[in-house]
Design an enzyme around this catalytic site. Structure first.
Site, PDB file in Angstrom:
ATOM      1  N   ARG A   1      -1.624  -0.287  -7.497  1.00 43.47           N
ATOM      2  CA  ARG A   1      -1.530   0.694  -8.582  1.00 43.47           C
ATOM      3  C   ARG A   1      -0.071   0.925  -8.970  1.00 43.47           C
ATOM      4  NH1 ARG A   1      -4.561   4.665  -4.639  1.00 43.47           N
ATOM      5  NH2 ARG A   1      -3.108   3.495  -3.343  1.00 43.47           N
TER       6      ARG A   1
ATOM      7  N   LYS B   1     -11.126  -4.392  10.880  1.00 45.74           N
ATOM      8  CA  LYS B   1     -10.018  -3.967  11.758  1.00 45.74           C
ATOM      9  C   LYS B   1     -10.034  -4.774  13.056  1.00 45.74           C
ATOM     10  CE  LYS B   1      -7.978  -0.957   9.143  1.00 45.74           C
ATOM     11  NZ  LYS B   1      -6.648  -1.233   8.602  1.00 45.74           N
TER      12      LYS B   1
ATOM     13  N   GLY C   1      -0.412   4.816  -0.863  1.00 48.75           N
ATOM     14  CA  GLY C   1      -1.473   5.420  -0.065  1.00 48.75           C
ATOM     15  C   GLY C   1      -0.988   6.597   0.756  1.00 48.75           C
ATOM     16  N   GLN C   2      -1.921   7.206   1.490  1.00 52.25           N
ATOM     17  CA  GLN C   2      -1.615   8.432   2.245  1.00 52.25           C
ATOM     18  C   GLN C   2      -0.455   8.209   3.218  1.00 52.25           C
ATOM     19  OE1 GLN C   2      -4.450   9.579   5.205  1.00 52.25           O
ATOM     20  NE2 GLN C   2      -3.775  11.722   5.270  1.00 52.25           N
TER      21      GLN C   2
ATOM     22  N   ASP D   1      -0.715  -7.336  -5.524  1.00 54.27           N
ATOM     23  CA  ASP D   1      -2.081  -7.438  -5.022  1.00 54.27           C
ATOM     24  C   ASP D   1      -2.014  -8.328  -3.778  1.00 54.27           C
ATOM     25  OD1 ASP D   1      -4.666  -8.095  -4.434  1.00 54.27           O
ATOM     26  OD2 ASP D   1      -5.182  -8.830  -6.441  1.00 54.27           O
TER      27      ASP D   1
ATOM     28  N   GLY E   1       0.823  -1.208   0.000  1.00 50.01           N
ATOM     29  CA  GLY E   1       0.000   0.000   0.000  1.00 50.01           C
ATOM     30  C   GLY E   1       0.855   1.254   0.000  1.00 50.01           C
TER      31      GLY E   1
ATOM     32  N   ASP F   1       2.370  -1.753  -4.395  1.00 52.60           N
ATOM     33  CA  ASP F   1       0.994  -1.262  -4.376  1.00 52.60           C
ATOM     34  C   ASP F   1       0.259  -1.937  -5.524  1.00 52.60           C
ATOM     35  OD1 ASP F   1      -0.336   1.493  -2.976  1.00 52.60           O
ATOM     36  OD2 ASP F   1      -1.372   0.756  -4.755  1.00 52.60           O
TER      37      ASP F   1
ATOM     38  N   TYR G   1     -15.585  -1.744   7.566  1.00 50.97           N
ATOM     39  CA  TYR G   1     -14.181  -1.380   7.821  1.00 50.97           C
ATOM     40  C   TYR G   1     -13.796  -1.711   9.267  1.00 50.97           C
ATOM     41  CZ  TYR G   1     -10.193   1.885   8.293  1.00 50.97           C
ATOM     42  OH  TYR G   1      -8.968   2.466   8.531  1.00 50.97           O
TER      43      TYR G   1
END
Ligand code: SER
Length: 325
Positions: A34, A142, A9-10, A49, A6, A32, A138
């Protein structure tokens, strides 16, 4: 070598930068779903993935990883729209990483969230050990991940570490599909348009954290002595709690004329089911966690970062950075 999933990501973008400063880019592999955000990417990069078990196994057979930083995940608002995808990425993906950590005997870090809590949780100064009955998919993923982590730590001796992040505020990479995204979007719209329409009401108090503190929490927890760690689900970490109205007020001090309007949507319900503030005593005791930024410090630093990113020289000059665009 450190594996980051990831990485686009942010959190991934800022954490990869901090880790490469510490360890050197050659000791990281960013992955990632992407393609990389920059060409060439700042650290070695591969598409991965995390839900594809074979692909994960192939990667581990090729590379000699010493640490996994597993950040790939679907956030709360997107998770409500695509619950199956959310389960698959957040639970199946994490399970693949836990299995790899177990098999290769390497430590694993992954972020959980304040979304592990729900409407039956005490909302103010939410304790570490409390009711976790989340309403969102979500949150369900978690809590499942936290319990899986605790099981792998106890049963297989996997050194798994985690923090329950609040909303994370940053300017390097945008968050995507979260309920706390308003705290980032407000800065970008304030600087580019002078106004922002917020998707939760003005008095919705939520726990937040500025990215440098979020990165620091991960680095501090990674460095901590394993024998001191008493929590293998996920540690509460607190920093600042504020409402949209309070953030708008703090931004207005530097961006005169900025206006914020409110049009709550389905994300209001999610926000209302989460804590307002967090008690993080175990993190402070076990690994000396302490944040650096308060609201005004974060606002000043964020506005500077956003103004640089958007090339807003007038604001930079007003903030005292006339020559540093
Ligand atoms: N920032 C996340 C979200 O809003 C919370 O973990 O989904």
């Amino acid at each position: 070598m450190i594996l980051i999933t990831g990485a686009n990501g942010q959190i991934g973008v800022d954490l990869a930068e901090a880790l490469s400063a510490q360890h050197g880019t050659d000791h990281l592999l960013a992955t990632d779903l992407r393609p990389p955000l920059a060409d060439p990417p700042p650290v070695p990069f591969e598409v991965l993935d995390v839900t594809d078990e074979r692909a994960v196994e192939r990667l581990f057979s090729r590379c000699d990883f010493t640490q996994i930083i597993h950040l790939a995940g679907i956030l709360s608002a997107t998770g409500q729209q695509y619950p199956d995808l959310c389960w698959s990425v957040n639970v199946t993906g994490l399970k693949h990483m836990l299995d790899a950590a177990r098999q290769h005997e390497i430590p694993l870090f992954w972020p959980s969230s304040i979304a592990s809590f729900g409407p039956t949780t005490p909302r103010v100064e939410t304790p570490q050990h409390t009711i976790t009955e989340p309403k969102t998919m979500y949150g369900v993923t978690k809590v499942t991940g936290e319990l899986l982590s605790q099981f792998y730590a106890a049963q297989y001796d996997v050194d798994v570490r985690s923090v329950r992040f609040p909303g994370v505020v940053s300017h390097a990479a945008p968050p995507g599909g979260g309920t706390t995204d308003w705290a980032v979007a407000m800065f970008f719209d304030a600087v580019s348009k002078g106004s922002y329409q917020c998707f939760v009401g003005p008095d919705t108090r939520m726990p937040m954290m500025y990215m440098p503190d979020a990165v620091k929490s991960v680095l501090d927890l990674l460095r901590a002595d394993s024998r001191r760690l008493t929590v293998r689900t996920s540690y509460n970490v607190a920093s600042i709690s504020f409402t949209p109205a309070e953030l708008a007020g703090a931004i207005q001090k530097h961006v005169p004329g900025f206006t914020c309007t409110y049009a709550p949507d389905y994300r209001q319900d999610i926000a209302d089911s989460w804590p307002e503030s967090i008690d993080d005593n175990p993190a402070r005791t076990d690994w000396d966690w302490q944040p650096d930024f308060d609201l005004d410090g974060m606002v000043l630093d964020m506005l500077t970062g956003v103004a640089r990113r958007l090339g807003h020289t007038t604001l930079l000059a007003r903030l005292g950075h006339a020559d540093s665009i």
